[in-house]
Design a protein around this motif. Structure first.
Motif, PDB file in Angstrom:
ATOM      1  N   GLY A 234      -1.528  22.789  -4.343  1.00  0.00           N
ATOM      2  CA  GLY A 234      -1.612  22.997  -2.926  1.00  0.00           C
ATOM      3  C   GLY A 234      -0.770  21.979  -2.234  1.00  0.00           C
ATOM      4  N   ALA A 235      -0.852  21.499  -0.987  1.00  0.00           N
ATOM      5  CA  ALA A 235      -0.045  20.650  -0.219  1.00  0.00           C
ATOM      6  C   ALA A 235      -0.874  19.906   0.687  1.00  0.00           C
ATOM      7  CB  ALA A 235       1.196  21.336   0.434  1.00  0.00           C
ATOM      8  N   VAL A 236      -0.255  19.023   1.172  1.00  0.00           N
ATOM      9  CA  VAL A 236      -0.856  18.163   2.205  1.00  0.00           C
ATOM     10  C   VAL A 236       0.186  17.951   3.399  1.00  0.00           C
ATOM     11  CG1 VAL A 236      -2.059  15.643   2.978  1.00  0.00           C
ATOM     12  CG2 VAL A 236      -2.539  16.924   0.477  1.00  0.00           C
ATOM     13  N   LEU A 237      -0.336  18.189   4.783  1.00  0.00           N
ATOM     14  CA  LEU A 237       0.811  17.988   5.691  1.00  0.00           C
ATOM     15  C   LEU A 237       0.007  17.779   6.988  1.00  0.00           C
ATOM     16  CD1 LEU A 237       2.105  21.506   6.607  1.00  0.00           C
ATOM     17  CD2 LEU A 237      -0.219  21.266   5.741  1.00  0.00           C
ATOM     18  N   PRO A 238       0.795  17.125   8.153  1.00  0.00           N
ATOM     19  CA  PRO A 238       0.018  16.897   9.437  1.00  0.00           C
ATOM     20  C   PRO A 238      -0.104  18.161  10.148  1.00  0.00           C
ATOM     21  CG  PRO A 238       2.323  15.464   9.021  1.00  0.00           C
ATOM     22  CD  PRO A 238       2.126  16.524   8.028  1.00  0.00           C
ATOM     23  N   TYR A 239      -1.115  18.157  10.919  1.00  0.00           N
ATOM     24  CA  TYR A 239      -1.647  19.421  11.669  1.00  0.00           C
ATOM     25  C   TYR A 239      -0.269  19.916  12.405  1.00  0.00           C
ATOM     26  CZ  TYR A 239      -4.331  22.098  15.205  1.00  0.00           C
ATOM     27  OH  TYR A 239      -4.795  23.013  15.982  1.00  0.00           O
ATOM     28  N   GLY A 240       0.337  19.061  13.095  1.00  0.00           N
ATOM     29  CA  GLY A 240       1.593  19.441  13.865  1.00  0.00           C
ATOM     30  C   GLY A 240       2.540  20.182  13.110  1.00  0.00           C
TER      31      GLY A 240
ATOM     32  N   LEU B 284      -0.494  13.312  -6.702  1.00  0.00           N
ATOM     33  CA  LEU B 284      -1.843  13.158  -7.034  1.00  0.00           C
ATOM     34  C   LEU B 284      -2.895  13.096  -5.877  1.00  0.00           C
ATOM     35  CD1 LEU B 284      -4.021  12.520  -9.387  1.00  0.00           C
ATOM     36  CD2 LEU B 284      -3.387  10.046  -9.071  1.00  0.00           C
ATOM     37  N   ALA B 285      -3.660  14.024  -5.940  1.00  0.00           N
ATOM     38  CA  ALA B 285      -5.118  13.788  -4.843  1.00  0.00           C
ATOM     39  C   ALA B 285      -6.144  13.303  -5.717  1.00  0.00           C
ATOM     40  CB  ALA B 285      -5.232  15.209  -4.330  1.00  0.00           C
ATOM     41  N   ILE B 286      -7.019  12.427  -5.046  1.00  0.00           N
ATOM     42  CA  ILE B 286      -7.911  11.869  -5.663  1.00  0.00           C
ATOM     43  C   ILE B 286      -9.176  11.991  -4.611  1.00  0.00           C
ATOM     44  CG2 ILE B 286      -9.093   9.416  -6.145  1.00  0.00           C
ATOM     45  CD1 ILE B 286      -6.246   8.467  -6.833  1.00  0.00           C
ATOM     46  N   GLU B 287     -10.384  12.518  -5.497  1.00  0.00           N
ATOM     47  CA  GLU B 287     -11.764  12.599  -4.935  1.00  0.00           C
ATOM     48  C   GLU B 287     -12.694  11.612  -5.765  1.00  0.00           C
ATOM     49  OE1 GLU B 287     -14.473  14.333  -2.290  1.00  0.00           O
ATOM     50  OE2 GLU B 287     -12.396  15.267  -2.503  1.00  0.00           O
ATOM     51  N   ARG B 288     -13.355  10.769  -4.930  1.00  0.00           N
ATOM     52  CA  ARG B 288     -13.959   9.800  -5.711  1.00  0.00           C
ATOM     53  C   ARG B 288     -15.430   9.728  -5.047  1.00  0.00           C
ATOM     54  NH1 ARG B 288     -13.717   6.692 -10.482  1.00  0.00           N
ATOM     55  NH2 ARG B 288     -13.992   4.337  -9.984  1.00  0.00           N
ATOM     56  N   PHE B 289     -16.338   9.885  -6.034  1.00  0.00           N
ATOM     57  CA  PHE B 289     -17.813  10.064  -5.651  1.00  0.00           C
ATOM     58  C   PHE B 289     -18.313   8.717  -5.756  1.00  0.00           C
ATOM     59  CE2 PHE B 289     -18.027  14.594  -7.235  1.00  0.00           C
ATOM     60  CZ  PHE B 289     -17.396  15.239  -6.159  1.00  0.00           C
TER      61      PHE B 289
ATOM     62  N   PRO C  69      -1.895  12.664  -1.176  1.00  0.00           N
ATOM     63  CA  PRO C  69      -0.799  12.149  -1.063  1.00  0.00           C
ATOM     64  C   PRO C  69       0.112  12.745   0.147  1.00  0.00           C
ATOM     65  CG  PRO C  69      -0.681  13.748  -2.590  1.00  0.00           C
ATOM     66  CD  PRO C  69      -2.268  13.362  -2.421  1.00  0.00           C
ATOM     67  N   LEU C  70       0.833  12.046   0.936  1.00  0.00           N
ATOM     68  CA  LEU C  70       1.710  12.325   1.827  1.00  0.00           C
ATOM     69  C   LEU C  70       3.005  12.067   1.709  1.00  0.00           C
ATOM     70  CD1 LEU C  70      -0.194  11.041   5.084  1.00  0.00           C
ATOM     71  CD2 LEU C  70      -0.025  13.278   4.490  1.00  0.00           C
ATOM     72  N   PRO C  71       4.005  12.906   2.361  1.00  0.00           N
ATOM     73  CA  PRO C  71       5.539  12.508   2.014  1.00  0.00           C
ATOM     74  C   PRO C  71       5.828  11.028   2.391  1.00  0.00           C
ATOM     75  CG  PRO C  71       5.235  14.513   3.114  1.00  0.00           C
ATOM     76  CD  PRO C  71       3.841  13.825   3.141  1.00  0.00           C
ATOM     77  N   ASP C  72       6.626  10.485   1.633  1.00  0.00           N
ATOM     78  CA  ASP C  72       7.045   9.022   1.814  1.00  0.00           C
ATOM     79  C   ASP C  72       7.566   9.089   3.241  1.00  0.00           C
ATOM     80  OD1 ASP C  72       6.113   8.182  -0.616  1.00  0.00           O
ATOM     81  OD2 ASP C  72       7.807   7.812  -1.353  1.00  0.00           O
ATOM     82  N   ASP C  73       7.639   7.990   4.114  1.00  0.00           N
ATOM     83  CA  ASP C  73       8.169   7.618   5.378  1.00  0.00           C
ATOM     84  C   ASP C  73       9.253   6.538   5.045  1.00  0.00           C
ATOM     85  OD1 ASP C  73       6.653   5.542   5.674  1.00  0.00           O
ATOM     86  OD2 ASP C  73       5.717   6.346   7.504  1.00  0.00           O
ATOM     87  N   ALA C  74       9.830   5.886   6.171  1.00  0.00           N
ATOM     88  CA  ALA C  74      10.733   4.987   5.987  1.00  0.00           C
ATOM     89  C   ALA C  74       9.973   3.695   5.552  1.00  0.00           C
ATOM     90  CB  ALA C  74      11.217   4.688   7.660  1.00  0.00           C
ATOM     91  N   GLN C  75       8.713   3.645   5.548  1.00  0.00           N
ATOM     92  CA  GLN C  75       8.192   2.373   5.329  1.00  0.00           C
ATOM     93  C   GLN C  75       7.565   2.326   3.622  1.00  0.00           C
ATOM     94  OE1 GLN C  75       5.385   0.591   8.032  1.00  0.00           O
ATOM     95  NE2 GLN C  75       6.055   2.091   9.254  1.00  0.00           N
ATOM     96  N   GLY C  76       7.665   3.699   3.085  1.00  0.00           N
ATOM     97  CA  GLY C  76       7.459   3.857   1.697  1.00  0.00           C
ATOM     98  C   GLY C  76       6.490   4.700   1.464  1.00  0.00           C
TER      99      GLY C  76
END
Length: 393
Positions: free
Chosen positions: A101-107, A201-206, A216-223
């Motif tokens: 799958g993938a993770v991304l901002p709503y916009g 890696l997506a983590i689900e912790r009970f 996980p999100l894409p890296d930005d300028a801060q890492g």
């Protein structure tokens, strides 16, 4: 056919585009309360999409992979203290797929969908109508269809079918036929990670009090960074009183080693959690999809994916009816019962998991850990669970 789609979020936009592509000759009116010139690209709310949803968006020419972070691995585990910790690893490579799958901002999801709709609508101005800044106050049944009460005045138009695709969070919705307040809060935001980050890696912790997820999100300028969803019972929720350093320390303590080291945290937003679902999608010539049909606990991250499958099933049924000459009411009834095997197991599973965190039964953590350990060893069952999470039932 004349179709009204009410709500231009991801599910509504996907439905409108699918209908425009597959229902030749249909007039489609897309309604939303927000103004068309409102810039939604900066909306940073995080969405998780499974592979089936990604493939749908690719077919609609509305997927921007550079704005998303692919999920290659999912790790589900139980935090100590628990007699049996248990963990499950689901890897895309084991499924023979490039990603889960993938993770991304709503916009980053809605903006391309909306632009694609506007481009298609501009080519067919007599069939496709964009009616933004037009709230629908009521849907009235009438012979052979529905009429809408809008901000434009009294009953403005009649339609063969109205599809409600408006979402919203649990606390803001009118109560549906099935409702349950979990008395839990979801704290959402982002965290900073020490390099190299989660890297797909997506983590689900009970945890003892509720599920904690890092996406996980894409890296930005801060890492490296990740989206955080942290669910806690309202009676034991003191997160608002903690400072950033304390929040980081508590979260770090709950996470598995695979998460790495957290180095920073954004301001967190809090949302009450509950189940709010219709027993049936269809009422007369009004059909509900997505969050308008079922609002779920985020423990499985499947709410939007379920809504997109609702949209696909509806358009498929309408297209088949048009090709075979079957009546519209028969097609709608088909959608109503056809979606049940996908909807109800997901509703039941998320409801059970959400409520189980409020149970203080002595053996429950051990049973949960044993179930995770057993799933990890039962390869065919794990594969079946993975396929359902990626593509639905």
């Amino acid at each position: 056919m004349k179709l009204a789609v009410i709500g231009a979020g991801p599910a509504g936009l996907a439905l409108a585009l699918l209908a425009a592509e597959r229902l030749a000759g249909a007039d489609i009116h897309l309604f939303d309360t927000r103004a068309l010139d409102r810039d939604i690209r900066g909306d940073a709310r995080t969405l998780a999409l499974n592979l089936g949803s990604i493939r749908l968006l690719q077919r609609l020419h509305a997927w921007q992979p550079d704005a998303a972070q692919a999920i290659q691995t999912v790790h589900v585990s139980q935090a100590p203290p628990a007699p049996i910790a248990g963990e499950v690893w689901i890897r895309a490579a084991e499924q023979g797929l490039p990603q889960l799958g993938a993770v991304l901002p709503y916009g980053a999801l809605v903006a391309p969908l909306q632009q694609r709709w506007l481009d298609v609508a501009a080519q067919r101005p007599r069939q496709l109508f964009t009616r933004f800044a037009t709230p629908v106050h009521a849907i009235r049944s009438q012979a052979g269809g529905v009429a809408l009460d809008c901000g434009e005045g009294p009953v403005v138009d009649s339609f063969d079918l109205a599809v409600v695709a408006e979402g919203g969070v649990f606390a803001e919705q009118d109560r549906k036929a099935i409702t349950r307040d979990y008395h839990q809060n979801a704290w959402v935001g982002t965290v900073r990670l020490a390099a190299p980050g989660l890297q797909g890696l997506a983590i689900e912790r009970f945890t003892r009090n509720g599920p904690l997820a890092l996406l996980p999100l894409p890296d930005d300028a801060q890492g490296p960074r990740a989206a955080l969803v942290w669910c806690l019972p309202q009676a034991e929720d003191d997160i608002a009183t903690l400072n950033d350093a304390q929040r980081l320390a508590v979260i770090q303590q709950q996470l598995p080693a695979a998460a790495g080291t957290l180095t920073g945290i954004s301001p967190l937003k809090c949302f009450p959690l509950g189940l709010n679902a219709e027993t049936r999608l269809l009422q007369g010539r009004t059909l509900r999809i997505g969050n308008a049909a079922q609002t779920l606990h985020p423990v499985a991250g499947q709410g939007l994916n379920l809504g997109l499958r609702d949209a696909q099933a509806l358009v498929d049924a309408l297209r088949d009816a048009a090709e075979t000459g079957a009546g519209l009411d028969a097609a709608l009834a088909r959608v109503d019962w056809q979606r049940a095997p996908d909807r109800w197991p997901m509703i039941a599973a998320t409801d059970f998991l959400a409520r189980s965190f409020a149970w203080r039964l002595p053996g429950l953590p051990a049973l949960r850990g044993l179930a995770l350990a057993g799933l990890e060893l039962a390869t065919p069952l794990k594969r079946a669970v993975a396929r359902r999470m990626m593509f639905g039932g």
